[in-house]
Enzyme design. Structure first.
Site, PDB file in Angstrom:
ATOM      1  N   GLY A  63     -41.236 -70.203  59.255  1.00 17.89           N
ATOM      2  CA  GLY A  63     -40.196 -70.439  58.244  1.00 17.89           C
ATOM      3  C   GLY A  63     -40.441 -69.637  56.981  1.00 17.89           C
TER       4      GLY A  63
ATOM      5  N   ARG B  29     -37.272 -68.083  53.690  1.00 12.44           N
ATOM      6  CA  ARG B  29     -36.712 -68.618  52.435  1.00 12.44           C
ATOM      7  C   ARG B  29     -37.701 -69.591  51.787  1.00 12.44           C
ATOM      8  NH1 ARG B  29     -32.650 -72.050  53.528  1.00 12.44           N
ATOM      9  NH2 ARG B  29     -32.895 -72.077  55.786  1.00 12.44           N
TER      10      ARG B  29
ATOM     11  N   ASN C 119     -45.032 -74.058  58.049  1.00 14.69           N
ATOM     12  CA  ASN C 119     -44.146 -74.362  56.932  1.00 14.69           C
ATOM     13  C   ASN C 119     -42.722 -74.689  57.371  1.00 14.69           C
ATOM     14  OD1 ASN C 119     -43.034 -73.871  53.993  1.00 14.69           O
ATOM     15  ND2 ASN C 119     -41.888 -72.508  55.352  1.00 14.69           N
TER      16      ASN C 119
ATOM     17  N   TYR D 277     -37.552 -87.690  58.629  1.00 16.11           N
ATOM     18  CA  TYR D 277     -38.358 -86.693  57.900  1.00 16.11           C
ATOM     19  C   TYR D 277     -39.720 -87.290  57.499  1.00 16.11           C
ATOM     20  CZ  TYR D 277     -39.352 -83.137  54.303  1.00 16.11           C
ATOM     21  OH  TYR D 277     -39.913 -82.135  53.542  1.00 16.11           O
TER      22      TYR D 277
ATOM     23  N   LYS E   5     -43.466 -85.994  58.577  1.00 17.25           N
ATOM     24  CA  LYS E   5     -44.465 -85.549  57.596  1.00 17.25           C
ATOM     25  C   LYS E   5     -45.704 -86.453  57.587  1.00 17.25           C
ATOM     26  CE  LYS E   5     -42.261 -81.901  56.250  1.00 17.25           C
ATOM     27  NZ  LYS E   5     -42.803 -80.567  56.561  1.00 17.25           N
TER      28      LYS E   5
ATOM     29  N   ILE F   2     -39.319 -79.709  45.150  1.00 18.48           N
ATOM     30  CA  ILE F   2     -39.435 -78.280  44.850  1.00 18.48           C
ATOM     31  C   ILE F   2     -38.051 -77.626  44.908  1.00 18.48           C
ATOM     32  CG2 ILE F   2     -40.637 -76.130  45.482  1.00 18.48           C
ATOM     33  CD1 ILE F   2     -42.564 -78.493  44.804  1.00 18.48           C
TER      34      ILE F   2
HETATM   35  P1  NAP Z   1     -35.929 -74.220  53.162  1.00 14.20           P
HETATM   36  O1  NAP Z   1     -35.699 -73.500  51.887  1.00 14.20           O
HETATM   37  O2  NAP Z   1     -34.810 -74.997  53.774  1.00 14.20           O
HETATM   38  O3  NAP Z   1     -36.500 -73.155  54.243  1.00 14.20           O
HETATM   39  C1  NAP Z   1     -36.836 -73.594  55.522  1.00 14.20           C
HETATM   40  C2  NAP Z   1     -37.447 -72.471  56.309  1.00 14.20           C
HETATM   41  O4  NAP Z   1     -37.803 -72.950  57.604  1.00 14.20           O
HETATM   42  C3  NAP Z   1     -36.496 -71.297  56.529  1.00 14.20           C
HETATM   43  O5  NAP Z   1     -37.243 -70.120  56.514  1.00 14.20           O
HETATM   44  C4  NAP Z   1     -35.936 -71.589  57.914  1.00 14.20           C
HETATM   45  O6  NAP Z   1     -35.481 -70.416  58.597  1.00 14.20           O
HETATM   46  C5  NAP Z   1     -37.157 -72.149  58.595  1.00 14.20           C
HETATM   47  N1  NAP Z   1     -36.895 -72.979  59.754  1.00 14.20           N
HETATM   48  C6  NAP Z   1     -36.172 -74.133  59.822  1.00 14.20           C
HETATM   49  N2  NAP Z   1     -36.180 -74.611  61.075  1.00 14.20           N
HETATM   50  C7  NAP Z   1     -36.913 -73.760  61.820  1.00 14.20           C
HETATM   51  C8  NAP Z   1     -37.275 -73.699  63.179  1.00 14.20           C
HETATM   52  N3  NAP Z   1     -36.890 -74.641  64.065  1.00 14.20           N
HETATM   53  N4  NAP Z   1     -38.039 -72.669  63.602  1.00 14.20           N
HETATM   54  C9  NAP Z   1     -38.448 -71.707  62.749  1.00 14.20           C
HETATM   55  N5  NAP Z   1     -38.138 -71.704  61.440  1.00 14.20           N
HETATM   56  C10 NAP Z   1     -37.366 -72.718  60.985  1.00 14.20           C
HETATM   57  O7  NAP Z   1     -37.135 -75.270  53.044  1.00 14.20           O
HETATM   58  P2  NAP Z   1     -38.296 -75.392  51.931  1.00 14.20           P
HETATM   59  O8  NAP Z   1     -37.813 -76.312  50.883  1.00 14.20           O
HETATM   60  O9  NAP Z   1     -38.822 -74.063  51.591  1.00 14.20           O
HETATM   61  O10 NAP Z   1     -39.375 -76.205  52.787  1.00 14.20           O
HETATM   62  C11 NAP Z   1     -40.477 -75.579  53.420  1.00 14.20           C
HETATM   63  C12 NAP Z   1     -41.434 -76.651  53.924  1.00 14.20           C
HETATM   64  O11 NAP Z   1     -41.866 -77.456  52.819  1.00 14.20           O
HETATM   65  C13 NAP Z   1     -40.780 -77.624  54.917  1.00 14.20           C
HETATM   66  O12 NAP Z   1     -41.744 -78.011  55.883  1.00 14.20           O
HETATM   67  C14 NAP Z   1     -40.411 -78.806  54.046  1.00 14.20           C
HETATM   68  O13 NAP Z   1     -40.327 -79.991  54.774  1.00 14.20           O
HETATM   69  C15 NAP Z   1     -41.588 -78.809  53.076  1.00 14.20           C
HETATM   70  N6  NAP Z   1     -41.277 -79.505  51.825  1.00 14.20           N
HETATM   71  C16 NAP Z   1     -40.294 -79.085  50.984  1.00 14.20           C
HETATM   72  C17 NAP Z   1     -40.047 -79.787  49.802  1.00 14.20           C
HETATM   73  C18 NAP Z   1     -38.985 -79.387  48.815  1.00 14.20           C
HETATM   74  O14 NAP Z   1     -38.789 -80.130  47.843  1.00 14.20           O
HETATM   75  N7  NAP Z   1     -38.307 -78.277  48.974  1.00 14.20           N
HETATM   76  C19 NAP Z   1     -40.807 -80.923  49.519  1.00 14.20           C
HETATM   77  C20 NAP Z   1     -41.793 -81.322  50.401  1.00 14.20           C
HETATM   78  C21 NAP Z   1     -42.027 -80.611  51.545  1.00 14.20           C
HETATM   79  P3  NAP Z   1     -33.987 -69.817  58.361  1.00 14.20           P
HETATM   80  O15 NAP Z   1     -33.998 -69.133  57.014  1.00 14.20           O
HETATM   81  O16 NAP Z   1     -33.799 -68.844  59.460  1.00 14.20           O
HETATM   82  O17 NAP Z   1     -33.067 -70.978  58.408  1.00 14.20           O
END
Ligand code: NAP
Length: 248
Positions: free
Chosen positions: A13, A16, A91, A156, A160, A189
């Site tokens: 992932g 982005r 990720n 979710y 996690k 985030i």
């Molecule tokens: P995001 O902006 O939605 O980006 C998600 C990324 O994961 C994208 O690159 C997406 O690819 C990829 N992805 C999704 N499903 C996938 C799959 N089945 N196989 C391969 N790649 C996949 O998410 P983010 O906020 O950066 O989150 C990243 C990580 O941090 C996640 O595990 C999330 O649960 C965790 N997290 C985030 C937050 C927050 O507040 N943002 C808080 C706690 C934890 P595409 O671009 O091709 O769709």
């Protein structure tokens, strides 16, 4: 010498958000970066260009981490490209939020498949290599929601919380062979994942963050890079919250 010079990192992932920031942080340290993405090719290209602009080698592979065959192909491509994998960052993640009573079985399964099974498949695909190398760094993305729970996120939170149990279990399996397994648990985030939340949810989240602000992807990336570095050689099985104090 840069801290990741000669190392290859595989980031799931990476197209982005936090994943992209992790790719860039590792590239800044001199790592060659392989990352995967699920559907957003334009974003993946942008990440690849940004990594290259830092002078690092990069390989972007389309791969659904919930699919074992695609994960095996991803690892094969990484090995063909760079010969080894020193760092794995799990990720990739999705949300499909709803209250339990309205949550479909499909939405439960999709989140567990991408967030939990995806990390399992990637760890399984690289751990043999890391054992042979007697070196490896695995960093999994958890969440404050996996530690505290959150209404509307049963699926979710389960994924996690599962990441925490899986991280600690694999850390015990691999500790004697120079392979560490840790997790980062971000709070709220600024990424595409949180941009879709209604203002009321953002305001409620903000109210529970002692630092009174959302985090930046780069702030999570720096913590992940630390756990992926040699500076963290004696740290394993830990969950590092990067959340402005939210989960205290
Ligand atoms: P995001 O902006 O939605 O980006 C998600 C990324 O994961 C994208 O690159 C997406 O690819 C990829 N992805 C999704 N499903 C996938 C799959 N089945 N196989 C391969 N790649 C996949 O998410 P983010 O906020 O950066 O989150 C990243 C990580 O941090 C996640 O595990 C999330 O649960 C965790 N997290 C985030 C937050 C927050 O507040 N943002 C808080 C706690 C934890 P595409 O671009 O091709 O769709």
């Amino acid at each position: 010498m840069m801290r990741f010079e000669g190392k290859t990192a595989l980031v799931t992932g990476g197209s982005r958000g936090i994943g992209r920031a992790i790719c860039l942080e590792l590239a800044k340290g001199g790592a060659s970066v392989v990352f995967c993405w699920a559907g957003n090719g334009a974003a993946a290209q942008e990440t690849a260009r940004a990594v290259e602009a830092l002078g690092a080698k990069v390989l972007a592979v389309r791969c659904d981490v919930a699919d074992a065959e695609q994960v095996d192909a991803l690892v094969k491509a990484a090995l063909e490209g760079f010969g080894r994998i020193d760092i794995l960052v799990n990720n990739a993640g999705i949300t499909r939020d709803n209250l339990l009573m309205r949550m479909s079985e499909a939405d439960f399964d999709a989140v567990i498949a991408a967030n939990l099974k995806g990390a399992f498949l990637c760890m399984k695909a690289v751990s043999r290599l890391m054992l042979k190398q007697r070196y490896g760094r695995i960093v999994n993305l958890g969440s404050v929601v996996g530690l505290r729970g959150n209404a509307g996120q049963v699926n979710y939170a389960a994924s996690k919380a599962g990441i925490v149990g899986m991280t600690k279990s694999l850390a015990k399996e691999l500790a004697s062979r120079g392979v560490t397994v840790n997790a980062v648990a971000p709070g709220f985030i600024e990424t595409g994942m949180t941009a879709v939340l209604p203002d009321s949810a953002r305001a409620a989240a903000l109210g529970s963050i002692p630092m009174n602000r959302l985090g930046a992807p780069e702030e999570v990336a720096r913590a992940a890079a630390f756990l992926a570095s040699d500076e963290a050689a004696y740290i394993t099985g830990q969950v590092l919250a990067v959340d402005g104090g939210m989960a205290m």
